[in-house]
Design a protein around this motif. Sequence first.
Motif, PDB file in Angstrom:
ATOM      1  N   LEU A 684       0.820  -1.215   0.000  1.00  0.00           N
ATOM      2  CA  LEU A 684       0.000   0.000   0.000  1.00  0.00           C
ATOM      3  C   LEU A 684       0.851   1.260   0.000  1.00  0.00           C
ATOM      4  O   LEU A 684       0.605   2.198  -0.768  1.00  0.00           O
ATOM      5  CB  LEU A 684      -0.920   0.012   1.235  1.00  0.00           C
ATOM      6  CG  LEU A 684      -1.977  -1.088   1.332  1.00  0.00           C
ATOM      7  CD1 LEU A 684      -2.680  -1.023   2.689  1.00  0.00           C
ATOM      8  CD2 LEU A 684      -2.996  -0.981   0.207  1.00  0.00           C
ATOM      9  N   LEU A 685       1.867   1.288   0.861  1.00  0.00           N
ATOM     10  CA  LEU A 685       2.711   2.479   0.984  1.00  0.00           C
ATOM     11  C   LEU A 685       3.491   2.731  -0.298  1.00  0.00           C
ATOM     12  O   LEU A 685       3.693   3.880  -0.705  1.00  0.00           O
ATOM     13  CB  LEU A 685       3.658   2.333   2.178  1.00  0.00           C
ATOM     14  CG  LEU A 685       2.968   2.288   3.559  1.00  0.00           C
ATOM     15  CD1 LEU A 685       3.980   1.947   4.648  1.00  0.00           C
ATOM     16  CD2 LEU A 685       2.270   3.601   3.872  1.00  0.00           C
ATOM     17  N   SER A 686       3.916   1.629  -0.959  1.00  0.00           N
ATOM     18  CA  SER A 686       4.658   1.784  -2.219  1.00  0.00           C
ATOM     19  C   SER A 686       3.760   2.384  -3.304  1.00  0.00           C
ATOM     20  O   SER A 686       4.187   3.247  -4.072  1.00  0.00           O
ATOM     21  CB  SER A 686       5.196   0.428  -2.681  1.00  0.00           C
ATOM     22  OG  SER A 686       6.110  -0.084  -1.739  1.00  0.00           O
ATOM     23  N   LEU A 687       2.507   1.931  -3.357  1.00  0.00           N
ATOM     24  CA  LEU A 687       1.562   2.490  -4.325  1.00  0.00           C
ATOM     25  C   LEU A 687       1.284   3.963  -4.029  1.00  0.00           C
ATOM     26  O   LEU A 687       1.026   4.757  -4.939  1.00  0.00           O
ATOM     27  CB  LEU A 687       0.245   1.712  -4.298  1.00  0.00           C
ATOM     28  CG  LEU A 687       0.287   0.277  -4.840  1.00  0.00           C
ATOM     29  CD1 LEU A 687      -1.040  -0.424  -4.589  1.00  0.00           C
ATOM     30  CD2 LEU A 687       0.618   0.255  -6.327  1.00  0.00           C
ATOM     31  N   GLU A 688       1.366   4.319  -2.763  1.00  0.00           N
ATOM     32  CA  GLU A 688       1.045   5.678  -2.338  1.00  0.00           C
ATOM     33  C   GLU A 688       2.262   6.593  -2.390  1.00  0.00           C
ATOM     34  O   GLU A 688       2.156   7.799  -2.209  1.00  0.00           O
ATOM     35  CB  GLU A 688       0.467   5.627  -0.911  1.00  0.00           C
ATOM     36  CG  GLU A 688      -0.258   6.862  -0.451  1.00  0.00           C
ATOM     37  CD  GLU A 688      -1.391   7.310  -1.370  1.00  0.00           C
ATOM     38  OE1 GLU A 688      -1.621   8.539  -1.435  1.00  0.00           O
ATOM     39  OE2 GLU A 688      -2.039   6.473  -2.034  1.00  0.00           O
ATOM     40  N   GLY A 689       3.438   6.001  -2.655  1.00  0.00           N
ATOM     41  CA  GLY A 689       4.652   6.809  -2.714  1.00  0.00           C
ATOM     42  C   GLY A 689       5.202   7.177  -1.355  1.00  0.00           C
ATOM     43  O   GLY A 689       5.868   8.203  -1.189  1.00  0.00           O
ATOM     44  N   ILE A 690       4.912   6.349  -0.350  1.00  0.00           N
ATOM     45  CA  ILE A 690       5.452   6.553   1.007  1.00  0.00           C
ATOM     46  C   ILE A 690       6.533   5.504   1.227  1.00  0.00           C
ATOM     47  O   ILE A 690       6.243   4.312   1.273  1.00  0.00           O
ATOM     48  CB  ILE A 690       4.336   6.426   2.069  1.00  0.00           C
ATOM     49  CG1 ILE A 690       3.237   7.458   1.806  1.00  0.00           C
ATOM     50  CG2 ILE A 690       4.902   6.589   3.479  1.00  0.00           C
ATOM     51  CD1 ILE A 690       1.985   7.278   2.661  1.00  0.00           C
ATOM     52  N   GLY A 691       7.774   5.954   1.328  1.00  0.00           N
ATOM     53  CA  GLY A 691       8.885   5.004   1.328  1.00  0.00           C
ATOM     54  C   GLY A 691       9.421   4.634   2.688  1.00  0.00           C
ATOM     55  O   GLY A 691      10.312   3.796   2.799  1.00  0.00           O
ATOM     56  N   GLU A 692       8.884   5.266   3.742  1.00  0.00           N
ATOM     57  CA  GLU A 692       9.417   4.926   5.073  1.00  0.00           C
ATOM     58  C   GLU A 692       8.344   5.063   6.137  1.00  0.00           C
ATOM     59  O   GLU A 692       7.275   5.601   5.889  1.00  0.00           O
ATOM     60  CB  GLU A 692      10.600   5.830   5.403  1.00  0.00           C
ATOM     61  CG  GLU A 692      10.279   7.318   5.327  1.00  0.00           C
ATOM     62  CD  GLU A 692      11.497   8.179   5.589  1.00  0.00           C
ATOM     63  OE1 GLU A 692      12.617   7.723   5.335  1.00  0.00           O
ATOM     64  OE2 GLU A 692      11.301   9.308   6.064  1.00  0.00           O
TER      65      GLU A 692
END
Length: 692
Positions: A684-692
């Motif tokens: 989910l975070l990768s799709l949202e562009g949240i890397g950490e």
Amino acid sequence: MNKYKWPNVKPPVAEMIPEQRTIHGDTVTDNYYWMIDYFKEGPNSEKTIDYIKAENEYLDQMMEGTKTLQDDLFKELKGRIKEKDESVPVFKNGYFYYSRTEEGKEYSKYCRKKDSLSSPEEILLDIDELAKGHSYYSARGYSISPDNKLLAYGVDNVSRRQYTIFIKDLETGELISDAIPNTEGDPVWAADSNTLFYTAKHPVTLLSEKIQKHRLGTEASEDPVVYEEKDKSNYIGVEKSKSGEYIFIYSQATLSSEVRMISADQPDADFTVFQSRTKDVLYTIVPLEDKFLILTNLEAQNFRLMECPFGQTDKAHWKEVIPHRKDVLLEEVEEFRDFIVISERKNGLAQLRIRNVNGAEHYIDFGEPAYTAAIGSNPEYNSQSLRYIYTSMTTPVSVYDYNMDTKAKTLMKQQEVVGGYNRDEYITERLYATAKDGTQVPLSLVYKKGLKKDGNAPLLLYAYGSYGHSMDASFSSNNLSLLNRGFVFAIAHIRGGQEMGRQWYEDGKLMKKLNTFNDFIDCGKFLITEKYTSAAHLYAQGGSAGGLLMGAVINLEPDLWHGVIAQVPFVDVVNTMLDESIPLTTNEFDEWGNPKNANAYHYMKSYSPYENIEKKAYPNLLVTTGLHDSQVQYFEPAKWVAKLRATKTDNNVLLLKTDMDFGHGGASGRFDYLKDIALNYAFLLSLEGIGE
């Protein structure tokens, strides 16, 4: 926003081997039917495993760049769990029972103390020790003999819910030689502490089909059958009344039930029928000192409470105690010597109603607008105290003892969130979305304070929506990893559950199943309209029958979701419901319909995710399953992913993860399952562009 750069890796391509299905004049070609062969031990068994492994390798390659994020998320999730912990003790028959966990250990220890909590500890079972050498280990059904000297329990170390019952001598600490294989793991002691009753399973279909009786020191293969269920749509089980006076055999389908009984001190007696099964009538019974209580939907859709004398149990002698109400669902009754507690549901929220033997009654006040309250573990019949569980989306799970006489409430324990948690930093809301037929569908939301309702927040919408299972608003420390990164978490209380009463369930099954999917879609659209999120940031998740929901909504409204997680999804509905050798199929006819009936076949074919894949763009998708899953077999998601790969027109991510060691519920350890959650969140975070 730096979107995760997905590697340019070629996905596996599953071979097409056409297999035709013709029924009701309808012929369908299934190019991936061969994937059932590992389950059926057919000629393509090895090819199936090779394909599944190739999908796992593809997932690893695609998610390679998220490894650090997954590791960090796992540590974060694990870091919130109190490693050294202990349950609130419950008292029964002279002993306090509790479980405790130790730092760094995956499992728990089941313990007791005699008479007082200051007495020496007896460790009855050390699951950490027992689980050594097993990638999966589940113990259940702990049952202490009435003389307190023996412990019977069930063990599954494959994850197919086939339990072997073992019996431990608590005086010597040794296992006795008796071992009873292929059971539900539900041992029930007769009053003599020498006789056990249990539910035996069919080795292939895994249906619960016989209740058998075991005498200590005899061979399990010689155990007599005391009841055999002939109707394959019924689940059966055996249990003991809280008073210890009766042993009951329950047989229940979705729409009717039947109870048989004996006195616990007469294990060789024949079980007698309480009330013979009647079409569309469900009932459960509770013995009191001088009568039976019956919770039933007899002429009462939301159930009512009735009573009858001990010697006259057929429904002609049932007398009403609490009448049916259109706006209140009666769910459960817990008996004590001087009180009964009725669990009710009104406006989607649980209520606990206390009633003494004289009929005087009151409700417990919970003081929050949206919450979950449930009767906890109350094994002691001679008690004035009710143990109940309370939680909300911002309140960690709390265990209360409530004095039913004085109305005094004592917080015994609240789940500790290690590292600190301040509920005032989060907001929970109860909203209502309007479904396409005008029905108001409840939504429970939680998010961190400061959220801007401008459509740019990521939102994860979760639901189940089947079997009348209510998905209540409760606290999850795992969700904090999303909330603290700006996500909104929402639960859609869609039809097919029972949140709003029995009709809510009736309107989401069989020939009304499409309501479930439409409700979920309309909840998603409502959250976009209200600017909580937008289609570019809306994610959906569901498991098992909730995985069917995911498959259906991406066929119906593929553009509404940016990403979807389908866990152990029931997506090949028609083929599974046509094959009665697949575990659970016949039990499910009252939920989904029997496709041997033409109307049921065509209706379920109209929504079955596998049957309705089209040449169009689908959202990003992560699908998870377990090779040994006994509830939804691995081949359903595997076939679904293979067909999606061959058909869809987009370049979005499609990943399949098959756990080669586990089944429906994932890993058995206390922390291992967090790795799956870390993978889901990293997706989910990768799709949202949240890397950490």
